[in-house]
Write an enzyme that holds these catalytic residues in place. Structure first.
Site, PDB file in Angstrom:
ATOM      1  N   GLU A 175       0.905  -0.988   0.010  1.00  0.00           N
ATOM      2  CA  GLU A 175       0.389   0.054  -0.119  1.00  0.00           C
ATOM      3  C   GLU A 175       0.853   1.256  -0.058  1.00  0.00           C
ATOM      4  O   GLU A 175       1.477   1.380   0.910  1.00  0.00           O
ATOM      5  CB  GLU A 175      -0.909   0.202   1.308  1.00  0.00           C
ATOM      6  CG  GLU A 175      -1.732   1.186   1.510  1.00  0.00           C
ATOM      7  CD  GLU A 175      -2.629   1.393  -0.170  1.00  0.00           C
ATOM      8  OE1 GLU A 175      -3.368   0.331  -0.621  1.00  0.00           O
ATOM      9  OE2 GLU A 175      -2.477   2.472  -0.805  1.00  0.00           O
ATOM     10  N   LYS A 229       8.163  -1.752  -2.342  1.00  0.00           N
ATOM     11  CA  LYS A 229       7.564  -0.770  -1.253  1.00  0.00           C
ATOM     12  C   LYS A 229       8.586  -0.480  -0.544  1.00  0.00           C
ATOM     13  O   LYS A 229       8.828   0.912  -0.077  1.00  0.00           O
ATOM     14  CB  LYS A 229       6.352  -1.738  -0.378  1.00  0.00           C
ATOM     15  CG  LYS A 229       6.022  -0.979   0.685  1.00  0.00           C
ATOM     16  CD  LYS A 229       5.241   0.166   0.436  1.00  0.00           C
ATOM     17  CE  LYS A 229       4.885   0.924   1.815  1.00  0.00           C
ATOM     18  NZ  LYS A 229       4.293   2.159   1.424  1.00  0.00           N
ATOM     19  N   CYS A 273       6.023   4.411   9.348  1.00  0.00           N
ATOM     20  CA  CYS A 273       6.734   3.588   8.357  1.00  0.00           C
ATOM     21  C   CYS A 273       8.101   3.808   7.833  1.00  0.00           C
ATOM     22  O   CYS A 273       8.926   2.869   7.873  1.00  0.00           O
ATOM     23  CB  CYS A 273       5.946   3.523   6.995  1.00  0.00           C
ATOM     24  SG  CYS A 273       4.409   2.806   7.447  1.00  0.00           S
TER      25      CYS A 273
HETATM   26  P1  NAI Z   1      -2.067  -0.714  12.649  1.00  0.00           P
HETATM   27  O1  NAI Z   1      -1.315  -1.004  13.703  1.00  0.00           O
HETATM   28  O2  NAI Z   1      -2.904   0.674  12.418  1.00  0.00           O
HETATM   29  O3  NAI Z   1      -3.197  -1.875  12.294  1.00  0.00           O
HETATM   30  C1  NAI Z   1      -2.943  -2.988  12.335  1.00  0.00           C
HETATM   31  C2  NAI Z   1      -4.011  -3.758  12.975  1.00  0.00           C
HETATM   32  O4  NAI Z   1      -3.833  -5.168  12.891  1.00  0.00           O
HETATM   33  C3  NAI Z   1      -4.349  -3.525  14.491  1.00  0.00           C
HETATM   34  O5  NAI Z   1      -5.558  -2.851  14.895  1.00  0.00           O
HETATM   35  C4  NAI Z   1      -3.968  -4.905  15.033  1.00  0.00           C
HETATM   36  O6  NAI Z   1      -4.907  -5.123  16.361  1.00  0.00           O
HETATM   37  C5  NAI Z   1      -4.407  -5.751  14.068  1.00  0.00           C
HETATM   38  N1  NAI Z   1      -3.866  -7.149  14.346  1.00  0.00           N
HETATM   39  C6  NAI Z   1      -2.476  -7.555  14.529  1.00  0.00           C
HETATM   40  N2  NAI Z   1      -2.466  -9.027  14.610  1.00  0.00           N
HETATM   41  C7  NAI Z   1      -3.648  -9.382  14.350  1.00  0.00           C
HETATM   42  C8  NAI Z   1      -4.251 -10.770  14.313  1.00  0.00           C
HETATM   43  N3  NAI Z   1      -3.509 -11.714  14.306  1.00  0.00           N
HETATM   44  N4  NAI Z   1      -5.640 -10.780  13.942  1.00  0.00           N
HETATM   45  C9  NAI Z   1      -6.239  -9.846  13.678  1.00  0.00           C
HETATM   46  N5  NAI Z   1      -5.867  -8.504  13.806  1.00  0.00           N
HETATM   47  C10 NAI Z   1      -4.732  -8.214  14.116  1.00  0.00           C
HETATM   48  O7  NAI Z   1      -1.192  -0.866  11.380  1.00  0.00           O
HETATM   49  P2  NAI Z   1      -1.313   0.145   9.692  1.00  0.00           P
HETATM   50  O8  NAI Z   1      -0.617   1.555   9.945  1.00  0.00           O
HETATM   51  O9  NAI Z   1      -2.453  -0.209   9.343  1.00  0.00           O
HETATM   52  O10 NAI Z   1      -0.155  -0.753   9.232  1.00  0.00           O
HETATM   53  C11 NAI Z   1      -0.424  -2.130   8.662  1.00  0.00           C
HETATM   54  C12 NAI Z   1       0.722  -2.388   7.695  1.00  0.00           C
HETATM   55  O11 NAI Z   1       0.643  -1.590   6.614  1.00  0.00           O
HETATM   56  C13 NAI Z   1       2.164  -2.349   8.312  1.00  0.00           C
HETATM   57  O12 NAI Z   1       2.805  -3.466   7.674  1.00  0.00           O
HETATM   58  C14 NAI Z   1       2.680  -0.942   7.634  1.00  0.00           C
HETATM   59  O13 NAI Z   1       4.017  -0.968   7.517  1.00  0.00           O
HETATM   60  C15 NAI Z   1       1.806  -1.019   6.286  1.00  0.00           C
HETATM   61  N6  NAI Z   1       1.803   0.409   5.738  1.00  0.00           N
HETATM   62  C16 NAI Z   1       1.385   1.457   6.827  1.00  0.00           C
HETATM   63  C17 NAI Z   1       0.866   2.635   6.049  1.00  0.00           C
HETATM   64  C18 NAI Z   1       0.766   3.717   6.945  1.00  0.00           C
HETATM   65  O14 NAI Z   1       0.547   4.955   6.494  1.00  0.00           O
HETATM   66  N7  NAI Z   1       0.207   3.547   8.270  1.00  0.00           N
HETATM   67  C19 NAI Z   1       0.898   2.944   4.492  1.00  0.00           C
HETATM   68  C20 NAI Z   1       1.320   1.784   3.924  1.00  0.00           C
HETATM   69  C21 NAI Z   1       1.759   0.661   4.553  1.00  0.00           C
END
Ligand code: NAI
Length: 464
Positions: free
Chosen positions: A162, A222, A278
C-alpha cells in the site's frame, strides 16, 4: 475468478481506509474487516460515524455509505476467513524489540499468526494478499506455512503493498499514482490470482496504472519507495543545517532545486524530521536485510537516512535549550502539534515525542495542544520511551484543548506539526500572554517570519 467475499485482517490505518474504498467502489463484493482489538472494531461500528478510530479527511463519509451494505467490521476472524475468496493481511509489522535483529528487523510474528490462522480455518481455495509492508521474500515463508497444513486447500499469494500516505489516504486510494500487484506470474493459477485482484482495482483505476510484477519485485518496491521518500527528507534536512550556518534559506534552495524536472519538487520540505510508523521501520528493515546478505555498504548508505533524521530532531530541541539562555529548567514550553503530520491523529514516531522527551530531560514543563490527538495518547507515547516514571510525565506534561492555553505564560512555543489552523491563530494574543522575550520555534516552516517578528516574537525556523 470473480471475487465475491473479501476478508481483511487488521483494521488499522491501512486496512480500514483501503477496505472502505474497495467496498465503496465494488458494491457487489462483500468486504469484512476483522481485528483482534475489540475497541477498535467497536469504534469502526460506532453509530456516530465521526467516532471511527482513524481520522482521515473524507473517510467517515465513505464508511457511512458502505457500512452495513457491503462493508462490515468484526472480531470474528475465523468466520471472515472461512467465507472469503480473497484475504488481505494488513496487520502491523513493527521493528523487533527483542532477540536477533532487535531494533532493526521487522517483527513478523503478527503475520505468521495470521498465516497459521488462515491455514487452520480455510476449507476452500484462497488468494492471500500481503498488504502489510514486508521484507522481501516473506511470501515464501507464508507459502511454507499455508501449504503444510495438509488439508488440501490451494493458496495463491500476492503482494499488493500500500502506497497511501496518512492524511491524504482517501485521495491516494481513489486516485493512486499506481497500484502494484506481485504474483507468481509464471504459473496459470498465479496469473489468474493476479488478474482477479487487477479486476477489483480496475473498477475505479485506469488499467495502465495497475502494475503487475513478480512477488519479490513487488515486496522490495515498497521498501524502496519508502527509503527514497525518507532519503529526500533527510537530504533537504541536511541542507537546512547548512543553510542556518550560511544565510541561505532552505525553502529557496528547495524551490530552486525542485524545479529541475530531473529532481522534482515533492518531498523537499525541510522540517524537524520525519515521523510516522513506516519510514524508520522500513529503512531499518532494509538495512537489516542488506546486512544479513553481507551488503554492508548498501546497509550503511540507507542507515544514514535515519541517523540524519535523529540528528534533526535532536538539534531542533537542543537549539531551543541554547536559545533560552542554555536552560529550560522549570520553564513552560508550549508544544503545538503532536501528530506526526497534519490531518491525521497518528502519532507513531512523531518528532514531537522526541523533542518533548529531550526538553523534559532538560527539566522543562511542557504544555501540548493538538487538534486531533487525545491526552492519553500523548502520555502513552512518552511512557513508551521509558525515560522517566509515568507519574512524572503526567506531572510535567499538560495536554490542553486550546493553542492559546498552550502559549499562556510560556517562555517559548514550538510548532511541531503543520496543522493548517496554526497559521490562522491569533498570534498577537499568544504573544501578549507569553513571558518576554517570547520565543517561537517553527519546526515546520509554517509561519511567516516577518509577520511574527513584527508582533515581537524572537523567531527561529528550520533552515532559515
Ligand atoms: P495498525 O497498527 O494501525 O493496524 C494493524 C491492526 O492489525 C491492529 O489494529 C491490530 O490489532 C491488528 N492485528 C494484529 N494482529 C492481528 C491478528 N492476528 N488478527 C487480527 N488483527 C490483528 O497498522 P497500519 O498502520 O494499518 O499498518 C499495517 C501495515 O501496513 C504495516 O505493515 C505497515 O507498514 C503498512 N503500511 C502502513 C501505512 C501507513 O500509512 N500507516 C502505509 C502503507 C503501508
Amino acid at each position: 475468478m470473480k471475487i465475491k467475499n473479501i476478508c481483511c485482517i487488521g483494521a488499522g490505518y491501512v486496512g480500514g481506509p483501503t477496505m472502505a474504498v474497495i467496498a465503496q467502489k465494488c458494491p457487489e463484493i462483500n468486504v469484512t474487516v476483522v481485528d483482534i482489538n475489540e475497541n477498535r472494531i467497536a469504534a469502526w461500528n460506532d453509530e456516530d460515524v465521526n467516532n471511527i478510530p482513524i481520522y482521515e479527511p473524507g473517510l467517515s463519509e465513505i464508511v457511512a455509505e458502505a457500512r452495513d451494505r457491503n462493508l462490515f467490521f468484526s472480531t470474528d476472524v475465523d468466520e471472515a476467513i472461512d467465507k472469503a475468496d480473497m484475504i488481505f493481511i494488513s496487520v502491523n509489522t513493527p521493528t523487533k524489540t527483542y532477540g536477533i535483529g532487535k531494533g532493526m528487523a521487522a517483527d513478523l510474528k503478527f503475520i505468521e499468526l495470521c498465516a497459521r490462522q488462515i491455514a487452520r480455518v480455510a476449507k476452500s481455495d484462497k488468494i492471500v494478499v500481503e498488504k502489510s509492508t514486508l521484507p522481501v521474500r516473506t511470501a515464501q515463508a507464508l507459502k511454507n506455512i499455508l501449504e503444510n497444513t495438509g488439508n488440501g486447500v490451494n493458496f495463491q499469494i500476492l503482494s499488493n503493498p500500500e502506497f497511501l500516505a496518512e492524511g491524504t489516504a482517501v485521495d491516494d486510494l481513489l486516485n493512486p499514482d499506481r497500484v502494484l500487484i506481485g504474483g507468481d506470474i509464471d504459473s496459470t493459477e498465479g496469473k489468474e490470482a493476479v488478474s482477479s485482484l487487477v479486476e477489483i482495482y480496475a473498477n475505479w483505476i485506469p488499467k495502465e496504472r495497475i502494475l503487475t510484477t513478480n512477488v519479490w519485485s513487488s515486496e522490495l518496491s515498497k521498501l524502496t519507495a519508502n527509503a527514497f521518500l525518507a532519503q529526500r527528507v533527510s537530504s533537504i534536512n541536511a541542507m537546512s543545517e547548512l543553510c542556518e550556518k550560511t544565510g541561505a534559506d532552505v525553502n529557496e534552495v528547495a524551490k530552486a532545486v525542485g524545479m529541475d524536472s530531473r529532481i522534482g519538487s515533492k518531498f523537499l520540505k525541510s522540517s524537524v524530521g520525519f515521523g510516522g510508523s513506516c519510514f524508520q521501520k522500513d529503512i531499518l528493515n532494509l538495512v537489516y536485510i542488506s546486512k544479513s546478505l553481507g551488503l554492508n555498504e548498501v546497509a550503511d548508505y540507507w542507515e544514514q537516512v535515519i541517523l540524519m533524521n535523529d540528528h534533526q530532531k535532536r538539534r531542533f530541541a537542543a537549539n531551543i535549550v541554547k536559545t533560552l539562555f542554555n536552560t529550560v529548567s522549570g520553564k513552560k514550553i508550549g508544544v503545538l502539534g503532536w501528530a506526526f503530520k497534519k490531518d491525521t491523529n497518528d502519532t507513531r514516531e512523531s518528532a514531537a515525542i522526541y523533542v518533548t522527551d529531550y526538553l523534559l530531560n532538560e527539566q522543562a514543563e511542557i504544555t501540548v495542544y493538538d487538534p486531533k490527538v487525545k491526552a492519553e495518547q500523548v502520555y502513552a507515547d512518552l511512557d513508551y520511551l521509558n525515560s522517566r516514571p509515568e507519574e512524572e510525565n503526567r506531572k510535567r506534561v499538560k495536554v490542553v484543548n486550546s493553542p492559546y492555553e498552550a502559549g499562556d505564560k510560556a517562555h517559548a512555543v514550538a510548532v511541531l506539526t503543520e496543522w493548517d489552523e496554526f497559521v490562522e491563530l491569533n498570534w498577537d494574543d499568544i504573544y501578549k500572554n507569553m513571558l518576554k522575550p517570547a520565543f517561537l520555534f517553527d519546526g515546520r516552516r509554517l509561519l511567516d517570519r516577518k509577520e511574527k517578528e513584527k508582533i515581537g516574537f524572537e523567531f527561529y525556523a528550520i533552515g532559515n
